[in-house]
Enzyme design. Structure first.
Site, short mmCIF file in Angstrom:
data_model
loop_
_atom_site.label_atom_id
_atom_site.label_comp_id
_atom_site.label_asym_id
_atom_site.label_seq_id
_atom_site.Cartn_x
_atom_site.Cartn_y
_atom_site.Cartn_z
N ARG A 107 16.51 -22.43 34.02
CA ARG A 107 15.68 -21.35 33.62
C ARG A 107 14.18 -22.16 33.67
O ARG A 107 12.79 -21.91 34.18
CB ARG A 107 15.44 -21.66 31.67
CG ARG A 107 16.30 -21.18 30.93
CD ARG A 107 16.41 -20.74 29.96
NE ARG A 107 17.03 -19.98 28.81
CZ ARG A 107 17.85 -19.75 27.75
NH1 ARG A 107 16.82 -20.12 27.11
NH2 ARG A 107 18.52 -18.59 27.83
N ARG A 163 38.52 -30.27 41.10
CA ARG A 163 38.19 -31.77 42.60
C ARG A 163 38.81 -30.25 43.78
O ARG A 163 39.52 -29.65 43.77
CB ARG A 163 38.99 -32.43 41.75
CG ARG A 163 39.31 -32.82 40.15
CD ARG A 163 39.42 -34.26 39.94
NE ARG A 163 39.29 -35.06 38.51
CZ ARG A 163 37.92 -35.47 38.01
NH1 ARG A 163 36.73 -35.58 39.24
NH2 ARG A 163 38.31 -35.66 36.74
N SER A 199 31.39 -36.31 42.67
CA SER A 199 30.67 -35.05 42.97
C SER A 199 29.56 -35.56 43.33
O SER A 199 28.79 -34.74 44.39
CB SER A 199 30.66 -34.61 41.74
OG SER A 199 31.51 -34.11 40.88
N ASP A 253 32.08 -40.83 31.46
CA ASP A 253 32.99 -42.46 32.46
C ASP A 253 31.48 -43.26 31.95
O ASP A 253 31.89 -44.80 32.24
CB ASP A 253 33.38 -42.12 33.67
CG ASP A 253 34.48 -41.50 33.52
OD1 ASP A 253 35.20 -40.84 32.59
OD2 ASP A 253 35.40 -40.87 34.75
N ARG A 290 37.93 -43.76 33.19
CA ARG A 290 38.46 -44.08 34.96
C ARG A 290 38.63 -45.62 35.04
O ARG A 290 39.28 -46.99 34.02
CB ARG A 290 38.10 -44.07 35.95
CG ARG A 290 38.87 -42.93 36.78
CD ARG A 290 37.24 -42.03 37.92
NE ARG A 290 37.30 -40.99 36.67
CZ ARG A 290 38.19 -40.13 37.96
NH1 ARG A 290 38.82 -40.54 38.60
NH2 ARG A 290 37.83 -38.36 37.79
N GLU A 298 41.75 -46.80 29.42
CA GLU A 298 42.70 -46.61 30.43
C GLU A 298 42.85 -46.61 31.75
O GLU A 298 44.06 -46.85 32.01
CB GLU A 298 42.86 -44.81 30.64
CG GLU A 298 40.87 -44.07 31.44
CD GLU A 298 41.08 -42.45 31.79
OE1 GLU A 298 42.00 -42.46 31.56
OE2 GLU A 298 40.15 -42.52 32.49
N VAL A 342 40.73 -34.94 24.75
CA VAL A 342 39.86 -34.15 23.56
C VAL A 342 39.02 -35.33 23.66
O VAL A 342 38.25 -34.57 23.68
CB VAL A 342 40.79 -34.74 22.95
CG1 VAL A 342 40.28 -35.50 21.63
CG2 VAL A 342 42.42 -34.65 21.92
N ARG A 365 37.10 -34.39 26.32
CA ARG A 365 35.87 -34.56 26.95
C ARG A 365 35.27 -32.94 26.23
O ARG A 365 34.31 -32.00 26.95
CB ARG A 365 36.47 -34.16 28.31
CG ARG A 365 36.14 -35.05 29.62
CD ARG A 365 36.83 -34.90 30.61
NE ARG A 365 36.88 -34.09 31.24
CZ ARG A 365 37.81 -34.02 32.33
NH1 ARG A 365 38.17 -35.01 32.63
NH2 ARG A 365 38.07 -32.65 33.03
#
Ligand code: F6P
Length: 323
Positions: free
Chosen positions: A25, A72, A105, A127, A171, A222, A254, A256
């Site tokens: 936009r 990915r 990315s 993350d 991560r 994690e 969950v 994300r």
């Protein structure tokens, strides 16, 4: 007329759609044409690119995930793959690309920019490990999802006098664990940045019971050396000696998938708009983020490869509250 493209890449994050909407936009508002690339860098290489209008991004600000899809993409790590991507953009007369995503990315985006194609990044990952933005799109929503689970687990833990290990994503970064642990009043927090032996965590659990608590809740990142599974295995093996029973919940994806909260919608909108502003100024090869409440740009050369520090004084704070 200027033509730009936008893509989402890597792990999706709640708020990505709000960022896409803002890029489309504000780009159209500036008099440009905006194209959407499906499935991240994979779609860029294969030419899965289509024009996006204002109506195409209607009704998405409240949706989690990404309408463009994400992936990915190992092909993009090759020079050949990246050259194909640039060719696809040039064939369509597209002169700049907005990449909405996290660490991996943005590293890919930096490579594209170094090959001479103008790119602007938008900081987006649950993350919160991206240098160049104090907070990234999706973190706040993911944190609230983790918190809701922690609150619920505390209820059942108290009923049974149980210890619970709750594993959150992130991560190699302990941000989500640290913040959800503080907000959820955890009895212990385990993060990758500080190595801690299972025996020390067991002592913390025992001390919590000795202080009269009905439960002990440990939030585990994690990426910690001893993740929830490793800790659970250790506690089970030594259950008789340690004297407590433990259950494990891994929240996983969950975290994300939720609808973005107000904070993420606004952050994503501001960062998406910041990306088209940067392109308008011809300031490319930068990541758009938020630093001390201001929308900022940081050159990719300063972003990529940098470790974003975690404020470890917050771990001390959490310890002083575990009483
Ligand atoms: O980077 C976001 C993230 O959700 C990490 O927290 C997690 O380790 C990873 O992505 C999971 O990746 P995937 O969705 O590819 O399984």
């Amino acid at each position: 007329m200027k033509r730009i493209a936008v893509l989402t890449s890597g792990g999706d994050a709640p708020g990505m759609n709000a960022a896409i909407r803002a890029v489309v936009r504000t780009g159209i508002y500036k008099g440009w044409e905006v194209y959407g690339v499906q499935h991240g860098y994979q779609g860029l290489i294969s030419g899965d690119i289509r024009p996006l209008g204002n109506r195409d991004v209607g009704g998405i600000i409240q949706q989690g995930g990404t309408i463009l899809g994400s992936a990915r993409c190992p092909d993009f790590e090759t020079l050949e793959g990246r050259q194909k991507a640039i060719d696809q953009l040039k064939q369509r007369g597209i002169s700049a690309l907005v990449v909405i995503g996290g660490n991996g990315s943005q590293t890919g985006a930096y490579e594209l920019n170094r090959m001479g194609f103008p790119v602007v990044g938008v900081a987006s990952t649950i993350d919160n490990d991206l240098f160049g933005s104090d907070i990234t799109i999706g973190v706040d929503t993911a944190l609230n999802i983790a918190l809701e689970a922690i609150d619920r687990l505390k209820v059942t833990a108290s009923s049974h006098h149980r210890a619970f290990l709750v594993e959150v994503m992130g991560r190699k970064c302990g941000y989500l664990a640290l913040m959800s642990g503080i907000a959820g009043g955890a009895e212990a927090i385990v993060i990758p940045e500080i190595e801690i032996h299972p025996e020390d965590i067991a002592s913390e659990i025992r001390r919590a019971y000795e202080r009269g608590k009905a439960h002990a809740l440990i939030v585990v990142a994690e990426g910690a050396k001893y993740n929830a599974q490793a800790l659970a295995d250790y506690f089970k093996q030594h259950q008789e000696r340690l004297g407590f029973d433990v259950r494990t919940t891994t929240l996983g994806h969950v975290q994300r998938g939720g609808a973005p909260g107000a904070y993420d919608r606004i952050l994503a909108t501001r960062l998406g708009a910041g990306a088209t502003d940067a392109i308008a100024r011809e300031e490319t090869g930068v990541l758009v983020g938020m630093i001390r409440g201001q929308i900022t740009t940081t050159p990719y050369s300063d972003v990529v490869g940098q470790q974003k520090p975690l404020d470890l004084s917050l771990l001390d704070l959490s310890k002083s509250l575990e009483q």
